[in-house]
Design an enzyme around this catalytic site. Structure first.
Site, PDB file in Angstrom:
ATOM      1  N   ARG A  56       8.961  -1.106  -0.637  1.00  0.00           N
ATOM      2  CA  ARG A  56       9.390  -1.369   0.732  1.00  0.00           C
ATOM      3  C   ARG A  56       8.795  -2.646   1.320  1.00  0.00           C
ATOM      4  NH1 ARG A  56       9.907   3.614  -0.546  1.00  0.00           N
ATOM      5  NH2 ARG A  56       8.027   3.078  -1.679  1.00  0.00           N
ATOM      6  N   THR A  57       7.484  -2.796   1.244  1.00  0.00           N
ATOM      7  CA  THR A  57       6.844  -3.920   1.933  1.00  0.00           C
ATOM      8  C   THR A  57       7.326  -5.235   1.341  1.00  0.00           C
ATOM      9  OG1 THR A  57       4.933  -2.477   2.191  1.00  0.00           O
ATOM     10  CG2 THR A  57       4.618  -4.800   2.723  1.00  0.00           C
ATOM     11  N   LYS A  85      -7.603 -14.567 -14.809  1.00  0.00           N
ATOM     12  CA  LYS A  85      -8.526 -15.456 -15.530  1.00  0.00           C
ATOM     13  C   LYS A  85      -9.830 -15.634 -14.780  1.00  0.00           C
ATOM     14  CE  LYS A  85      -4.913 -18.446 -16.062  1.00  0.00           C
ATOM     15  NZ  LYS A  85      -4.269 -19.726 -16.353  1.00  0.00           N
ATOM     16  N   ARG A 106      -0.510  -8.366  -0.852  1.00  0.00           N
ATOM     17  CA  ARG A 106      -1.027  -7.011  -1.092  1.00  0.00           C
ATOM     18  C   ARG A 106      -2.024  -7.101  -2.241  1.00  0.00           C
ATOM     19  NH1 ARG A 106       2.299  -1.512  -1.444  1.00  0.00           N
ATOM     20  NH2 ARG A 106       2.376  -2.047   0.768  1.00  0.00           N
ATOM     21  N   HIS A 134      -2.944  -1.713   6.698  1.00  0.00           N
ATOM     22  CA  HIS A 134      -1.548  -2.094   6.393  1.00  0.00           C
ATOM     23  C   HIS A 134      -0.888  -2.349   7.760  1.00  0.00           C
ATOM     24  CE1 HIS A 134       2.212  -2.493   4.470  1.00  0.00           C
ATOM     25  NE2 HIS A 134       2.304  -1.340   3.822  1.00  0.00           N
TER      26      HIS A 134
HETATM   27  N1   CP Z   1       5.198   1.915   2.882  1.00  0.00           N
HETATM   28  C1   CP Z   1       4.832   1.081   1.897  1.00  0.00           C
HETATM   29  O1   CP Z   1       3.871   0.305   2.019  1.00  0.00           O
HETATM   30  O2   CP Z   1       5.607   1.160   0.769  1.00  0.00           O
HETATM   31  P1   CP Z   1       5.463   0.249  -0.510  1.00  0.00           P
HETATM   32  O3   CP Z   1       4.148   0.600  -1.158  1.00  0.00           O
HETATM   33  O4   CP Z   1       6.638   0.547  -1.383  1.00  0.00           O
HETATM   34  O5   CP Z   1       5.437  -1.188  -0.058  1.00  0.00           O
END
Ligand code: CP
Length: 305
Positions: A56-57, A85, A106, A134
């Protein structure tokens, strides 16, 4: 429209005027989406660095950038980057900042977003740092709560499941602290209770909360925010196996009730699929809201909202 920050690391840094602006611009972006997008970010590049799995993100950031006419460069997984590395996060970000106009990252390490933002020459967005934060998920959760309930002030919010490792509930708790007369019920096994970084914040802000391991306490709330037990954060896999099936929400528990059911997804078994057809089930509408909210953030951080 100006925001109070250049880099988005944590919801703790947000002001109420920021969330008001982001929600307003996200609503405008819904109209942009209805006509298929526009070109306001033409010539701009988003670097999407995903060193931990995401559906999603990642895809909603990519969709958001492309709907506004921008372009992407991407990196997936440690093994395909120079982090493998031994390159530091700081050096990686200094390099990527020479190529892109904005960075979303991420990373599995809590605190990695602070390290990245501290050296980033371009706006930086935390797309999830381990069990830390998040913030863009929390903003789309907030947008969804406003859309589903018609307000945020005065709501009773239940959070259920893995409150220890689930970064989305940490970010959302801090964010809801900006609103009036919020009350929380936290439902988890005692091994996965909300960490003190959140409960201490709530105590300081005099925001009431109660804690229980019984999901029934959540069914009468305005919002039931379900979470997955975060398998990838457990050092001892047998502990995950013992806790993973503690909660499973079924249609019979919520049918006919006004509670709005949210989940950041992915789900594993904690919401039965028979819930999906109920009007309470807002989690796929919540997913959709990730696009206008991230469009709003990208446009504002790039000075084009
Ligand atoms: N909600 C969410 O962060 O989903 P993903 O891990 O798929 O990005």
């Amino acid at each position: 429209m100006p925001l109070s920050f250049q880099h988005l690391i944590s919801t703790k840094q947000l002001l109420r005027k920021d969330t008001d602006t982001i929600l307003k611009v996200a609503a405008e972006m819904e109209k942009v989406l209805k006509k298929g997008g526009d070109d306001r970010l033409h010539g701009k590049i988003l670097a999407a660095l995903f060193y931990e799995p995401s559906t999603r993100t990642r895809l909603s950031f990519e969709t958001a950038m492309q709907r506004l006419g921008g372009e992407l460069v991407t990196a997936d997984g440690f093994q395909f980057s120079s982090l493998y590395k031994g390159e530091s996060i700081e050096d990686t970000i200094k390099v990527v900042g020479q190529y892109a106009d904005i960075i979303a990252m991420r990373h599995p390490e809590q605190g990695s977003a602070d390290k990245a933002a501290s050296v980033s020459p371009v706006p930086f967005i935390n797309a999830g740092d381990g069990p830390g934060q998040h913030p863009t998920q929390a903003l789309l959760d907030l947008y969804t709560i406003q859309a589903e309930c018609g307000r945020v002030d005065g709501l009773h919010i239940a959070m259920v499941g893995d409150l220890r490792y689930g970064r989305t509930v940490h970010s959302l708790s801090f964010l809801l602290g900006l609103y009036k007369n919020i009350r929380f019920t936290f439902v988890s096994p005692h091994e996965l209770t909300m960490p003190e970084k959140v409960t201490n914040f709530l105590k300081e802000q005099k925001i009431p909360y109660d804690e229980t391991d019984k999901i029934d306490a959540a069914l009468g709330c305005d919002v039931l925010y379900m979470t997955r037990v975060q398998e990838e954060r457990f050092a001892d896999h047998s502990e995950y196996e013992r806790l993973k099936d503690k909660y499973r929400l079924t249609a019979s528990q919520v049918k006919g009730k006004k509670v709005v059911v949210l989940h950041p997804l992915p789900r594993v078994g904690e919401i039965a699929t028979d819930v999906d057809a109920l009007p309470n089930a807002a989690y796929f509408r919540q997913v959709r809201n990730g696009v206008p909210v991230r469009m709003a953030l990208l446009a504002m951080l790039l000075g084009d909202a």
